[in-house]
Design a protein around this motif. Structure first.
Motif, PDB file in Angstrom:
ATOM      1  N   UNK A  10     -11.955  -1.363   8.426  1.00 49.57           N
ATOM      2  CA  UNK A  10     -12.640   0.041   8.672  1.00 49.57           C
ATOM      3  C   UNK A  10     -12.194   0.788   9.793  1.00 49.57           C
ATOM      4  N   UNK A  11     -11.900   2.074   9.429  1.00 48.43           N
ATOM      5  CA  UNK A  11     -11.726   2.990  10.529  1.00 48.43           C
ATOM      6  C   UNK A  11     -12.706   3.206  11.638  1.00 48.43           C
ATOM      7  N   UNK A  12     -14.049   3.181  11.152  1.00 38.94           N
ATOM      8  CA  UNK A  12     -15.218   3.509  11.929  1.00 38.94           C
ATOM      9  C   UNK A  12     -15.550   2.562  12.806  1.00 38.94           C
ATOM     10  N   UNK A  13     -15.442   1.245  12.461  1.00 34.57           N
ATOM     11  CA  UNK A  13     -15.838  -0.092  13.359  1.00 34.57           C
ATOM     12  C   UNK A  13     -14.773  -1.238  13.291  1.00 34.57           C
ATOM     13  N   UNK A  14     -13.746  -1.024  12.717  1.00 31.94           N
ATOM     14  CA  UNK A  14     -12.786  -2.156  12.841  1.00 31.94           C
ATOM     15  C   UNK A  14     -13.025  -3.463  12.264  1.00 31.94           C
ATOM     16  N   UNK A  15     -14.062  -3.444  11.322  1.00 36.52           N
ATOM     17  CA  UNK A  15     -14.423  -4.644  10.657  1.00 36.52           C
ATOM     18  C   UNK A  15     -13.786  -4.757   9.201  1.00 36.52           C
ATOM     19  N   UNK A  16     -13.760  -6.012   8.818  1.00 44.88           N
ATOM     20  CA  UNK A  16     -13.118  -6.361   7.319  1.00 44.88           C
ATOM     21  C   UNK A  16     -14.095  -5.939   6.315  1.00 44.88           C
ATOM     22  N   UNK A  17     -13.556  -5.020   5.289  1.00 44.38           N
ATOM     23  CA  UNK A  17     -14.160  -5.161   4.146  1.00 44.38           C
ATOM     24  C   UNK A  17     -13.478  -5.342   2.874  1.00 44.38           C
ATOM     25  N   UNK A  18     -14.007  -5.841   1.737  1.00 42.31           N
ATOM     26  CA  UNK A  18     -13.457  -6.408   0.569  1.00 42.31           C
ATOM     27  C   UNK A  18     -13.643  -5.849  -0.370  1.00 42.31           C
ATOM     28  N   UNK A  19     -12.861  -5.452  -1.459  1.00 42.80           N
ATOM     29  CA  UNK A  19     -13.081  -4.747  -2.702  1.00 42.80           C
ATOM     30  C   UNK A  19     -12.100  -4.083  -3.458  1.00 42.80           C
ATOM     31  N   UNK A  20     -12.322  -2.935  -3.804  1.00 46.56           N
ATOM     32  CA  UNK A  20     -11.290  -2.177  -4.914  1.00 46.56           C
ATOM     33  C   UNK A  20     -10.717  -1.200  -4.070  1.00 46.56           C
ATOM     34  N   UNK A  21      -9.522  -1.187  -4.066  1.00 51.10           N
ATOM     35  CA  UNK A  21      -8.351   0.005  -3.443  1.00 51.10           C
ATOM     36  C   UNK A  21      -8.492   1.316  -3.880  1.00 51.10           C
ATOM     37  N   UNK A  22      -8.750   2.129  -3.183  1.00 53.06           N
ATOM     38  CA  UNK A  22      -8.816   3.690  -3.660  1.00 53.06           C
ATOM     39  C   UNK A  22      -7.786   4.376  -2.935  1.00 53.06           C
ATOM     40  N   UNK A  23      -6.734   5.109  -3.294  1.00 54.76           N
ATOM     41  CA  UNK A  23      -6.066   6.006  -2.892  1.00 54.76           C
ATOM     42  C   UNK A  23      -6.414   7.343  -2.961  1.00 54.76           C
ATOM     43  N   UNK A  24      -5.982   8.296  -1.800  1.00 62.64           N
ATOM     44  CA  UNK A  24      -6.552   9.587  -1.752  1.00 62.64           C
ATOM     45  C   UNK A  24      -5.410  10.502  -2.144  1.00 62.64           C
ATOM     46  N   UNK A  25      -5.329  11.441  -2.739  1.00 57.36           N
ATOM     47  CA  UNK A  25      -4.281  12.426  -3.019  1.00 57.36           C
ATOM     48  C   UNK A  25      -4.704  13.835  -2.714  1.00 57.36           C
ATOM     49  N   UNK A  26      -3.825  14.761  -2.748  1.00 55.18           N
ATOM     50  CA  UNK A  26      -3.993  16.303  -2.596  1.00 55.18           C
ATOM     51  C   UNK A  26      -4.222  16.276  -0.990  1.00 55.18           C
ATOM     52  N   UNK A  27      -5.512  17.182  -0.804  1.00 56.48           N
ATOM     53  CA  UNK A  27      -5.645  17.348   0.612  1.00 56.48           C
ATOM     54  C   UNK A  27      -5.882  16.373   1.211  1.00 56.48           C
ATOM     55  N   UNK A  28      -6.505  15.172   0.820  1.00 59.06           N
ATOM     56  CA  UNK A  28      -6.897  13.738   1.754  1.00 59.06           C
ATOM     57  C   UNK A  28      -5.688  12.715   1.347  1.00 59.06           C
ATOM     58  N   UNK A  29      -4.430  13.123   1.095  1.00 55.45           N
ATOM     59  CA  UNK A  29      -3.374  12.245   0.789  1.00 55.45           C
ATOM     60  C   UNK A  29      -3.088  11.309   1.922  1.00 55.45           C
ATOM     61  N   UNK A  30      -2.826  10.277   1.640  1.00 52.90           N
ATOM     62  CA  UNK A  30      -2.714   8.983   2.877  1.00 52.90           C
ATOM     63  C   UNK A  30      -3.961   8.218   3.233  1.00 52.90           C
ATOM     64  N   UNK A  31      -4.891   8.973   3.032  1.00 52.52           N
ATOM     65  CA  UNK A  31      -6.237   8.043   3.254  1.00 52.52           C
ATOM     66  C   UNK A  31      -6.592   7.105   2.119  1.00 52.52           C
ATOM     67  N   UNK A  32      -6.997   5.831   2.647  1.00 50.12           N
ATOM     68  CA  UNK A  32      -7.218   4.779   1.760  1.00 50.12           C
ATOM     69  C   UNK A  32      -8.772   4.309   1.945  1.00 50.12           C
ATOM     70  N   UNK A  33      -9.398   3.963   1.097  1.00 45.77           N
ATOM     71  CA  UNK A  33     -10.651   3.497   0.982  1.00 45.77           C
ATOM     72  C   UNK A  33     -10.827   2.216   0.027  1.00 45.77           C
ATOM     73  N   UNK A  34     -11.690   1.399   0.583  1.00 46.63           N
ATOM     74  CA  UNK A  34     -12.111   0.189  -0.136  1.00 46.63           C
ATOM     75  C   UNK A  34     -13.476   0.359  -0.600  1.00 46.63           C
ATOM     76  N   UNK A  35     -13.731   0.168  -1.980  1.00 48.66           N
ATOM     77  CA  UNK A  35     -15.247   0.305  -2.452  1.00 48.66           C
ATOM     78  C   UNK A  35     -15.593  -0.992  -2.694  1.00 48.66           C
ATOM     79  N   UNK A  36     -16.898  -1.172  -1.951  1.00 51.88           N
ATOM     80  CA  UNK A  36     -17.536  -2.410  -2.387  1.00 51.88           C
ATOM     81  C   UNK A  36     -18.857  -2.307  -3.208  1.00 51.88           C
TER      82      UNK A  36
END
Length: 124
Positions: A10-36
């Motif tokens: 995680x960007x906010x607290x440096x802890x590991x998260x596990x789940x589905x990978x979500x890529x952002x496109x458009x204005x948020x291109x390059x940002x990656x999220x994990x959905x738990x």
């Protein structure tokens, strides 16, 4: 069918998260999220690793970027190479990951390339 799951720090607290990978496109291109099950977390893209579908002898899930060892004290990293997961022993050899998790030979988790880079000092 192999379970499709990812991990990332995680960007906010440096802890590991596990789940589905979500890529952002458009204005948020390059940002990656994990959905738990508990939320959606932005992760550092350099830490994202896919679950190999395998567990070590201690029943721990093995992810891309993990560092493994064996009874001979060999050390290798889990990498994605030529459309499959491998254990890379540096200059020594590269093995298909399935060959490192059968009844006659078993590797286990000792760390990962992000939290434990010191384990890779002798891996060249």
């Amino acid at each position: 069918m192999r379970e499709s799951k990812f991990r990332g720090k995680r960007i906010d607290n440096d802890k590991w998260v596990y789940g589905d990978l979500i890529h952002c496109y458009g204005a948020d291109a390059g940002r990656i999220f994990i959905k738990t099950f508990t939320g959606l977390y932005e992760v550092d893209p350099t830490t994202v690793g896919e679950y190999t579908g395998l567990k070590d002898k201690n029943d721990r899930e093995i992810y891309e970027g993990d560092i493994l060892t064996d009874k001979y004290e060999s050390i290798g990293t889990v990498d994605w190479w030529n459309a499959g997961f491998v254990v890379n022993f540096g200059d020594v050899d590269i093995f298909q990951i399935a060959d490192c998790f059968d009844e006659s030979y078993q590797m286990w988790f000792i760390g990962n390339i992000h939290d434990n880079p010191e384990l890779l000092i002798n891996l060249s």
